[in-house]
Design a protein around this motif. Structure first.
Motif, PDB file in Angstrom:
ATOM      1  N   TYR A  55       0.832  -1.205   0.000  1.00 53.06           N
ATOM      2  CA  TYR A  55       0.000   0.000   0.000  1.00 53.06           C
ATOM      3  C   TYR A  55       0.866   1.255   0.000  1.00 53.06           C
ATOM      4  N   LEU A  56       1.927   1.248   0.834  1.00 53.98           N
ATOM      5  CA  LEU A  56       2.802   2.417   0.916  1.00 53.98           C
ATOM      6  C   LEU A  56       3.493   2.678  -0.418  1.00 53.98           C
ATOM      7  N   CYS A  77       3.047   6.075  -2.727  1.00 56.45           N
ATOM      8  CA  CYS A  77       4.119   7.039  -3.008  1.00 56.45           C
ATOM      9  C   CYS A  77       4.781   6.798  -4.351  1.00 56.45           C
ATOM     10  N   ASP A  78       4.254   5.818  -5.094  1.00 57.18           N
ATOM     11  CA  ASP A  78       4.731   5.518  -6.453  1.00 57.18           C
ATOM     12  C   ASP A  78       6.236   5.257  -6.462  1.00 57.18           C
ATOM     13  N   LYS A  79       6.665   4.389  -5.549  1.00 53.08           N
ATOM     14  CA  LYS A  79       8.103   4.104  -5.430  1.00 53.08           C
ATOM     15  C   LYS A  79       8.449   2.655  -5.736  1.00 53.08           C
ATOM     16  N   LEU A 132       4.026  -0.811  11.594  1.00 51.02           N
ATOM     17  CA  LEU A 132       2.782  -0.813  10.833  1.00 51.02           C
ATOM     18  C   LEU A 132       2.069   0.537  10.919  1.00 51.02           C
ATOM     19  N   ILE A 133       2.104   1.151  12.094  1.00 50.57           N
ATOM     20  CA  ILE A 133       1.497   2.484  12.236  1.00 50.57           C
ATOM     21  C   ILE A 133       2.214   3.483  11.335  1.00 50.57           C
ATOM     22  N   THR A 191       1.263   6.077   4.164  1.00 57.44           N
ATOM     23  CA  THR A 191       0.307   5.715   3.110  1.00 57.44           C
ATOM     24  C   THR A 191      -0.852   6.703   3.075  1.00 57.44           C
ATOM     25  N   ASN A 192      -1.394   7.039   4.242  1.00 58.36           N
ATOM     26  CA  ASN A 192      -2.516   7.975   4.299  1.00 58.36           C
ATOM     27  C   ASN A 192      -2.132   9.352   3.772  1.00 58.36           C
ATOM     28  N   ILE A 193      -0.933   9.804   4.139  1.00 54.42           N
ATOM     29  CA  ILE A 193      -0.488  11.132   3.704  1.00 54.42           C
ATOM     30  C   ILE A 193      -0.242  11.160   2.199  1.00 54.42           C
ATOM     31  N   PHE A 194       0.465  10.143   1.694  1.00 50.37           N
ATOM     32  CA  PHE A 194       0.729  10.085   0.253  1.00 50.37           C
ATOM     33  C   PHE A 194      -0.571   9.939  -0.546  1.00 50.37           C
ATOM     34  N   THR A 195      -1.506   9.137  -0.024  1.00 50.92           N
ATOM     35  CA  THR A 195      -2.779   8.939  -0.715  1.00 50.92           C
ATOM     36  C   THR A 195      -3.559  10.253  -0.822  1.00 50.92           C
ATOM     37  N   ALA A 196      -3.402  11.110   0.187  1.00 56.16           N
ATOM     38  CA  ALA A 196      -4.066  12.422   0.168  1.00 56.16           C
ATOM     39  C   ALA A 196      -3.333  13.428  -0.709  1.00 56.16           C
TER      40      ALA A 196
END
Length: 203
Positions: free
Chosen positions: A13-14, A18-20, A140-141, A147-152
């Protein structure tokens, strides 16, 4: 709940967010960073957990260093530039936030440590599993925060430590922390308890 599966999925997901993901950077590498630091923190805890009374508390404090190192390596892996101070503060804040889940185990481990011989070994193994679980959950946190920040569509490096702590609280609320802790402790028991017991008996 399968720890390897959870770590791999969170890493996927991460990297997607972040497209990495490349041939050189794939989810297993991120998952391995978390597992490497979790094992290191746990086995390091064996060096202090046997100390009557204070050992479990010292071991937990030492675990923060491994968590900070884990975050730094994840940042490097995805080429995220953020200040060392923010990363350290976030690591300490997440551990403090998770503290309530570990107080009971810490007190039990401290009580075991006063029993000569087997009690000391039991305290070390119990604390090792606890620190392992703490590090896995903290990893995991952190993966969830990023993930949440990059997704936004945001850049995590632009946030302050206090802002990232708010993201951490939100990420924690989205996860089954108790279930992950139990699974991580069982994973440690199934994969490292013999190694931990041997190390503890040498103290």
């Amino acid at each position: 709940m399968n720890i390897d599966k959870i770590l791999l999925q969170s890493s996927e997901y991460l990297l997607h967010a972040c497209d990495k993901q490349t041939e050189e950077m794939f989810p297993e590498k991120i998952a391995d960073i978390v597992k490497f630091h979790a094992k290191g923190a746990a086995l390091s805890a064996l060096g202090t957990a046997w100390v009557p009374g204070a050992g479990a508390f010292i071991a937990n404090a030492a675990g923060i260093g491994f968590i900070w190192g884990m975050y730094a390596r994840i940042n490097n892996a995805i080429d995220l530039k953020t200040s060392e101070n923010i990363t350290k503060t976030l690591a300490s804040g997440i551990v403090t936030n998770l503290g309530a889940y570990f107080i009971g185990n810490t007190l039990l481990s401290a009580a075991f440590s006063f029993i000569p011989g087997l009690g000391s070994v039991g305290a070390s193994v119990l604390t090792g599993g606890m620190v392992y679980a703490l590090t896995i959950v903290s990893g995991l946190i952190y993966l969830k925060i990023l993930t949440n920040i990059f997704t936004a569509g945001k850049d995590p490096s632009t946030f302050s430590a206090s802002q990232l702590k708010k993201f951490a609280e939100s990420a924690k609320n989205e996860m089954d922390i108790e279930g992950i802790i139990d699974s991580a402790k069982n994973y440690f028991k199934d994969n490292y308890s013999d190694e931990a017991e041997k190390a503890a008996r040498k103290k």
